[in-house]
Design a protein around this motif. Structure first.
Motif, PDB file in Angstrom:
ATOM      1  N   GLU A  38       3.751  14.509 -42.299  1.00 20.19           N
ATOM      2  CA  GLU A  38       3.026  13.974 -43.437  1.00 20.19           C
ATOM      3  C   GLU A  38       4.009  13.509 -44.506  1.00 20.19           C
ATOM      4  OE1 GLU A  38      -0.182  13.541 -43.460  1.00 20.19           O
ATOM      5  OE2 GLU A  38      -0.394  14.444 -41.458  1.00 20.19           O
ATOM      6  N   GLY A  39       3.475  12.883 -45.521  1.00 24.00           N
ATOM      7  CA  GLY A  39       4.330  12.413 -46.605  1.00 24.00           C
ATOM      8  C   GLY A  39       4.515  10.917 -46.588  1.00 24.00           C
ATOM      9  N   THR A  40       5.304  10.446 -47.526  1.00 17.75           N
ATOM     10  CA  THR A  40       5.530   9.016 -47.683  1.00 17.75           C
ATOM     11  C   THR A  40       6.665   8.553 -46.786  1.00 17.75           C
ATOM     12  OG1 THR A  40       4.827   9.176 -49.992  1.00 17.75           O
ATOM     13  CG2 THR A  40       6.020   7.190 -49.347  1.00 17.75           C
ATOM     14  N   GLU A  41       6.427   7.445 -46.085  1.00 16.90           N
ATOM     15  CA  GLU A  41       7.454   6.912 -45.196  1.00 16.90           C
ATOM     16  C   GLU A  41       8.695   6.521 -45.995  1.00 16.90           C
ATOM     17  OE1 GLU A  41       4.432   5.801 -45.485  1.00 16.90           O
ATOM     18  OE2 GLU A  41       3.390   5.751 -43.563  1.00 16.90           O
ATOM     19  N   GLY A  42       9.850   6.930 -45.504  1.00 16.93           N
ATOM     20  CA  GLY A  42      11.112   6.577 -46.144  1.00 16.93           C
ATOM     21  C   GLY A  42      11.533   7.498 -47.271  1.00 16.93           C
ATOM     22  N   ASP A  43      10.710   8.500 -47.588  1.00 15.45           N
ATOM     23  CA  ASP A  43      11.032   9.408 -48.691  1.00 15.45           C
ATOM     24  C   ASP A  43      11.961  10.512 -48.190  1.00 15.45           C
ATOM     25  OD1 ASP A  43      11.198  10.956 -50.923  1.00 15.45           O
ATOM     26  OD2 ASP A  43       9.101  11.623 -50.900  1.00 15.45           O
ATOM     27  N   ILE A  44      13.241  10.416 -48.545  1.00 17.53           N
ATOM     28  CA  ILE A  44      14.212  11.446 -48.156  1.00 17.53           C
ATOM     29  C   ILE A  44      14.621  12.298 -49.355  1.00 17.53           C
ATOM     30  CG2 ILE A  44      15.068  10.113 -46.189  1.00 17.53           C
ATOM     31  CD1 ILE A  44      17.436   9.259 -47.887  1.00 17.53           C
ATOM     32  N   GLY A  45      13.858  12.160 -50.435  1.00 14.38           N
ATOM     33  CA  GLY A  45      14.103  13.002 -51.600  1.00 14.38           C
ATOM     34  C   GLY A  45      15.234  12.542 -52.489  1.00 14.38           C
TER      35      GLY A  45
ATOM     36  N   LEU B 153       4.040  -6.824 -32.634  1.00 10.56           N
ATOM     37  CA  LEU B 153       4.782  -5.568 -32.487  1.00 10.56           C
ATOM     38  C   LEU B 153       3.940  -4.362 -32.890  1.00 10.56           C
ATOM     39  CD1 LEU B 153       8.277  -6.653 -33.879  1.00 10.56           C
ATOM     40  CD2 LEU B 153       7.523  -6.539 -31.503  1.00 10.56           C
ATOM     41  N   SER B 154       3.020  -4.560 -33.844  1.00 11.00           N
ATOM     42  CA  SER B 154       2.182  -3.434 -34.270  1.00 11.00           C
ATOM     43  C   SER B 154       1.233  -2.980 -33.170  1.00 11.00           C
ATOM     44  CB  SER B 154       1.382  -3.820 -35.520  1.00 11.00           C
ATOM     45  OG  SER B 154       0.509  -4.910 -35.249  1.00 11.00           O
ATOM     46  N   GLU B 155       0.921  -3.887 -32.254  1.00  7.16           N
ATOM     47  CA  GLU B 155      -0.012  -3.529 -31.176  1.00  7.16           C
ATOM     48  C   GLU B 155       0.627  -2.612 -30.141  1.00  7.16           C
ATOM     49  OE1 GLU B 155      -3.127  -4.267 -31.389  1.00  7.16           O
ATOM     50  OE2 GLU B 155      -2.826  -5.454 -33.202  1.00  7.16           O
ATOM     51  N   ILE B 156       1.947  -2.675 -29.996  1.00  2.69           N
ATOM     52  CA  ILE B 156       2.612  -1.843 -28.992  1.00  2.69           C
ATOM     53  C   ILE B 156       3.158  -0.558 -29.597  1.00  2.69           C
ATOM     54  CG2 ILE B 156       3.212  -3.849 -27.596  1.00  2.69           C
ATOM     55  CD1 ILE B 156       6.036  -3.693 -28.688  1.00  2.69           C
ATOM     56  N   GLN B 157       2.993  -0.401 -30.924  1.00  2.42           N
ATOM     57  CA  GLN B 157       3.467   0.797 -31.597  1.00  2.42           C
ATOM     58  C   GLN B 157       2.339   1.826 -31.641  1.00  2.42           C
ATOM     59  OE1 GLN B 157       6.382   1.704 -32.797  1.00  2.42           O
ATOM     60  NE2 GLN B 157       7.493  -0.190 -32.480  1.00  2.42           N
ATOM     61  N   ALA B 158       2.587   2.985 -31.056  1.00  2.00           N
ATOM     62  CA  ALA B 158       1.578   4.041 -31.099  1.00  2.00           C
ATOM     63  C   ALA B 158       1.464   4.643 -32.493  1.00  2.00           C
ATOM     64  CB  ALA B 158       1.917   5.130 -30.077  1.00  2.00           C
ATOM     65  N   ASP B 159       2.552   4.652 -33.224  1.00  2.00           N
ATOM     66  CA  ASP B 159       2.573   5.263 -34.553  1.00  2.00           C
ATOM     67  C   ASP B 159       3.281   4.322 -35.516  1.00  2.00           C
ATOM     68  OD1 ASP B 159       2.542   6.852 -36.743  1.00  2.00           O
ATOM     69  OD2 ASP B 159       3.822   8.433 -35.939  1.00  2.00           O
ATOM     70  N   LEU B 160       2.519   3.680 -36.403  1.00  2.00           N
ATOM     71  CA  LEU B 160       3.117   2.760 -37.363  1.00  2.00           C
ATOM     72  C   LEU B 160       3.943   3.490 -38.416  1.00  2.00           C
ATOM     73  CD1 LEU B 160       0.333   0.092 -37.998  1.00  2.00           C
ATOM     74  CD2 LEU B 160       2.305  -0.023 -36.473  1.00  2.00           C
ATOM     75  N   LYS B 161       3.727   4.774 -38.582  1.00  2.00           N
ATOM     76  CA  LYS B 161       4.511   5.569 -39.530  1.00  2.00           C
ATOM     77  C   LYS B 161       5.976   5.588 -39.099  1.00  2.00           C
ATOM     78  CE  LYS B 161       4.613  10.159 -41.701  1.00  2.00           C
ATOM     79  NZ  LYS B 161       4.228   9.770 -43.059  1.00  2.00           N
ATOM     80  N   TYR B 162       6.207   5.778 -37.815  1.00  2.00           N
ATOM     81  CA  TYR B 162       7.575   5.766 -37.292  1.00  2.00           C
ATOM     82  C   TYR B 162       8.191   4.376 -37.440  1.00  2.00           C
ATOM     83  CZ  TYR B 162      11.499   6.310 -34.070  1.00  2.00           C
ATOM     84  OH  TYR B 162      12.754   6.338 -33.529  1.00  2.00           O
ATOM     85  N   ALA B 163       7.385   3.342 -37.194  1.00  2.00           N
ATOM     86  CA  ALA B 163       7.884   1.972 -37.328  1.00  2.00           C
ATOM     87  C   ALA B 163       8.263   1.665 -38.774  1.00  2.00           C
ATOM     88  CB  ALA B 163       6.828   0.984 -36.832  1.00  2.00           C
ATOM     89  N   ARG B 164       7.484   2.166 -39.737  1.00  2.00           N
ATOM     90  CA  ARG B 164       7.803   1.933 -41.138  1.00  2.00           C
ATOM     91  C   ARG B 164       9.082   2.670 -41.527  1.00  2.00           C
ATOM     92  NH1 ARG B 164       5.481   0.034 -45.648  1.00  2.00           N
ATOM     93  NH2 ARG B 164       5.108  -1.679 -44.190  1.00  2.00           N
TER      94      ARG B 164
ATOM     95  N   SER C 129      -4.981  -5.978 -35.753  1.00  2.00           N
ATOM     96  CA  SER C 129      -5.991  -4.929 -35.876  1.00  2.00           C
ATOM     97  C   SER C 129      -5.494  -3.692 -36.614  1.00  2.00           C
ATOM     98  CB  SER C 129      -6.489  -4.525 -34.479  1.00  2.00           C
ATOM     99  OG  SER C 129      -5.406  -4.059 -33.676  1.00  2.00           O
ATOM    100  N   LYS C 130      -4.198  -3.388 -36.505  1.00  2.00           N
ATOM    101  CA  LYS C 130      -3.659  -2.191 -37.151  1.00  2.00           C
ATOM    102  C   LYS C 130      -3.154  -2.453 -38.566  1.00  2.00           C
ATOM    103  CE  LYS C 130      -2.255   0.159 -32.885  1.00  2.00           C
ATOM    104  NZ  LYS C 130      -1.121   0.793 -32.165  1.00  2.00           N
ATOM    105  N   LEU C 131      -3.197  -3.706 -38.993  1.00  2.00           N
ATOM    106  CA  LEU C 131      -2.707  -4.064 -40.326  1.00  2.00           C
ATOM    107  C   LEU C 131      -3.884  -4.576 -41.152  1.00  2.00           C
ATOM    108  CD1 LEU C 131       0.583  -5.928 -39.302  1.00  2.00           C
ATOM    109  CD2 LEU C 131       0.291  -3.513 -39.904  1.00  2.00           C
TER     110      LEU C 131
END
Length: 206
Positions: free
Chosen positions: A150-157, A62-73, A44-46
């Motif tokens: 906010e911002g793109t996941e994994g973007d550390i500049g 695993l996506s169902e138990i993740q409250a925030d997929l941003k953190y998972a990514r 449902s979340k994908l």
């Protein structure tokens, strides 16, 4: 009278084997088919479009138990990048150019020449391991607040080579998709390399 009762009994019996019409079923939201497993519905979340590299593959839910997929990514990208470095490092350490092997220079003979990655932890010593952990801690602390912001996941500049410069949004998305696919492949490769090393204690490529 008996014939009437028998007739209605027959009708009720037959109706039990008739498949109900879709019109009589409760209406639900349209399901999305998984890109990776077309015979299953996507989680449902994908939805296959929002997140880069989303192919609807989540057999463990695993996506169902993740409250925030941003953190998972963020976690997936970090582990994937570490594994890409790790598997390249393991192969380079063992073979290097033309099978010669590459080793960091050290004032202590043999400090960085151990080919077994698990035995190398003890061989490197406290100073070497402390430098590694301090570098990891510095990167984590510098980017900790980005995990939920906010911002793109994994973007550390970090884009020293300018790989994204001058690219369109579609091209950037394609580049990010290539990274996540290579991250996943590297995690599988490193797991296989680690298991092979633990079991056989032999060079990876024979």
């Amino acid at each position: 009278m008996f014939s009437v009762i028998a007739f209605f009994t027959l009708i009720s019996t037959v109706s039990a084997f008739i498949v109900s019409s879709p019109a009589n079923r409760p209406l639900t939201s349209l399901s999305v088919t998984s890109k990776s497993l077309p015979f299953l519905e996507a989680p449902s979340k994908l939805d296959g479009t929002t997140m880069v590299g989303d192919y609807g593959f989540d057999p463990m839910g695993l996506s169902e138990i993740q409250a925030d997929l941003k953190y998972a990514r963020w976690a997936e990208l970090k582990h994937g990048r570490i594994c890409m470095l790790a598997i390249v490092g393991m192969v380079t350490q063992e073979y290097g150019p033309f099978g010669s092997g590459w080793h960091l220079p050290s004032p202590h003979p043999g400090q960085f020449e151990e080919l077994d990655p698990f035995a190398a932890v003890a061989k490197v010593g406290f100073e070497g391991n402390a430098q590694i952990f301090l570098a990891i801690a510095a990167i984590e602390l510098a980017n900790f607040n980005k995990h939920y912001g906010e911002g793109t996941e994994g973007d550390i500049g970090w884009d020293f080579l300018g790989l994204l410069d001058g690219k369109t949004e579609a091209e950037k998305r394609r580049t990010m998709e290539q990274e996540i696919v290579h991250c996943r492949l590297a995690m599988i490769a490193f797991t296989g390399a680690a298991v092979q090393t633990l079991i056989f204690h032999e060079p990876l490529l024979g």
